[in-house]
Design a protein around this motif. Sequence first.
Motif, short mmCIF file in Angstrom:
data_model
loop_
_atom_site.label_atom_id
_atom_site.label_comp_id
_atom_site.label_asym_id
_atom_site.label_seq_id
_atom_site.Cartn_x
_atom_site.Cartn_y
_atom_site.Cartn_z
N ASP A 106 0.82 -1.21 0.00
CA ASP A 106 0.00 0.00 0.00
C ASP A 106 0.85 1.26 0.00
O ASP A 106 0.34 2.36 -0.25
CB ASP A 106 -0.92 0.01 1.22
N CYS A 143 3.55 4.04 -1.17
CA CYS A 143 3.96 4.61 -2.45
C CYS A 143 5.06 5.65 -2.19
O CYS A 143 4.89 6.52 -1.37
CB CYS A 143 2.77 5.28 -3.12
N CYS A 144 6.18 5.44 -2.87
CA CYS A 144 6.39 4.48 -3.94
C CYS A 144 7.86 4.05 -3.92
O CYS A 144 8.76 4.90 -3.77
CB CYS A 144 6.09 5.08 -5.30
N ASN A 178 8.28 9.93 -2.17
CA ASN A 178 6.96 10.18 -1.58
C ASN A 178 6.05 10.80 -2.64
O ASN A 178 6.53 11.30 -3.68
CB ASN A 178 7.07 11.05 -0.32
N PRO A 179 4.76 10.77 -2.42
CA PRO A 179 3.83 11.28 -3.44
C PRO A 179 4.11 12.72 -3.86
O PRO A 179 3.98 13.08 -5.04
CB PRO A 179 2.46 11.14 -2.76
N GLU A 180 4.51 13.56 -2.90
CA GLU A 180 4.78 14.96 -3.22
C GLU A 180 5.92 15.09 -4.23
O GLU A 180 5.87 15.95 -5.13
CB GLU A 180 5.10 15.74 -1.94
N ILE A 238 4.52 14.12 -7.72
CA ILE A 238 3.63 15.14 -8.27
C ILE A 238 4.43 16.37 -8.70
O ILE A 238 4.20 16.94 -9.77
CB ILE A 238 2.56 15.51 -7.23
N GLU A 256 -4.80 5.64 -10.11
CA GLU A 256 -5.75 6.32 -9.23
C GLU A 256 -5.12 6.71 -7.90
O GLU A 256 -5.77 7.39 -7.08
CB GLU A 256 -6.97 5.42 -8.98
N ARG A 257 -3.89 6.29 -7.64
CA ARG A 257 -3.26 6.61 -6.36
C ARG A 257 -2.95 8.12 -6.28
O ARG A 257 -2.78 8.79 -7.29
CB ARG A 257 -1.96 5.81 -6.21
N THR A 258 -2.86 8.62 -5.05
CA THR A 258 -2.64 10.05 -4.82
C THR A 258 -1.41 10.56 -5.54
O THR A 258 -1.40 11.67 -6.09
CB THR A 258 -2.51 10.31 -3.31
N ALA A 259 -0.33 9.75 -5.56
CA ALA A 259 0.94 10.19 -6.15
C ALA A 259 0.83 10.43 -7.65
O ALA A 259 1.71 11.09 -8.24
CB ALA A 259 2.02 9.15 -5.87
N THR A 282 -1.78 11.94 -9.12
CA THR A 282 -2.78 12.97 -9.37
C THR A 282 -2.29 14.03 -10.35
O THR A 282 -1.34 14.77 -10.08
CB THR A 282 -3.17 13.67 -8.04
#
Length: 375
Positions: free
Chosen positions: A214, A216-217, A250-252, A255, A299-302, A304
Amino acid sequence: MAAHFSKLLLGAVSVLSCAAAVADDITVTDVAGRDVTLDAPAERVILGEGRQIYLLGLLEPEDPFAHVVGWREDFSQADPDNYARYAERFPEIDDLPTFGGFKDGTFDVEQAASLTPDVVLMNIEAKAATEDAGYDDKLAELDIPIVYVDFREDPIENTISSMRIIGKLMGDEAAAEEFIAFAEEQMARVTDVIAEADPKRPSVFIDRAGGYSDECCMSFGPANFGEYVTLAGGSNIAADIIPDSFGNLNPEQIIAADPEHMVVTGGNWDAYVPGGDWVGMGPGADMDKAREKLDALTERTAMTGIRAVESDNVHAIWHQFYNSPYYFVAVQQLAKWLHPQLFEDLEPEATMRELHDRFLPIDYEPGYWVSLNDE
């Protein structure tokens, strides 16, 4: 006179025997820089990782298990699809003694010694754990040498030298050189074009084993798949963030980088994460299911709003390209995705098929990559 002649003859035979014995001793310098001397060719080998059979399969395709007396139990779990195909042709592999890992401290030295191996092939990433646990000293006391190879930590740098080392150990030097020539030729089909064209490098996020957990990533730094991207004419967004071969974003960070391409490495990992969200790449993979799972990972936040998702430049590729001597096929496929116009005539699937037909003991089956922008 006859007695004198007999003594001379016996002496000559003795000298020749000693010379033959010396000739049988070889010294190899492994990827850790250690000089290791042993009798060769090695007749009894323990594989410190089961996926080292990828290398032996190239060198001794008629029977890659002929000299394997034991191996780590990872091939059947990490790559069950290829394991099943090897087991179908070589059913004796199901009876091979299996070992735990050096890194997790479950290797059994006494069990290894009972198999009287000539050598233990160990991956370089296990070296520190091997020495910390004293496995190297214990095996040395039993006159069982360890030879370190690498086709994961830095595959571009070390795979070819590892093939030469194993070829020398096994008496398969000609086979090793034939494969190396093929690998270098296939790699040049990408690197020569990139060097000449010097194209703009699209940014790439490599999602290592996306959906396996679960979190990411996981991703790659400047080596392994990170270097594959560079060789294929791309720019790995993690190259300056992850200092080593493997690490995390990390997602940030993803993005903010807004990558133009996203490449997920996938495999059949039911043994580890049953029914997980990973993308099941490998021989005979269900492409419709793989594409569906790949789409779900966007569809994961990272992911977006990133350009890769907006343009459907989202791809999945067989994870074990990171851990096998077939890395050049991955570089070809990445180049095909990143620069389709430059590599319009390059067919990585034909390369993979030729690899199987010329060098491997099993037949080729598609299923090693998929893309959301496939027509």
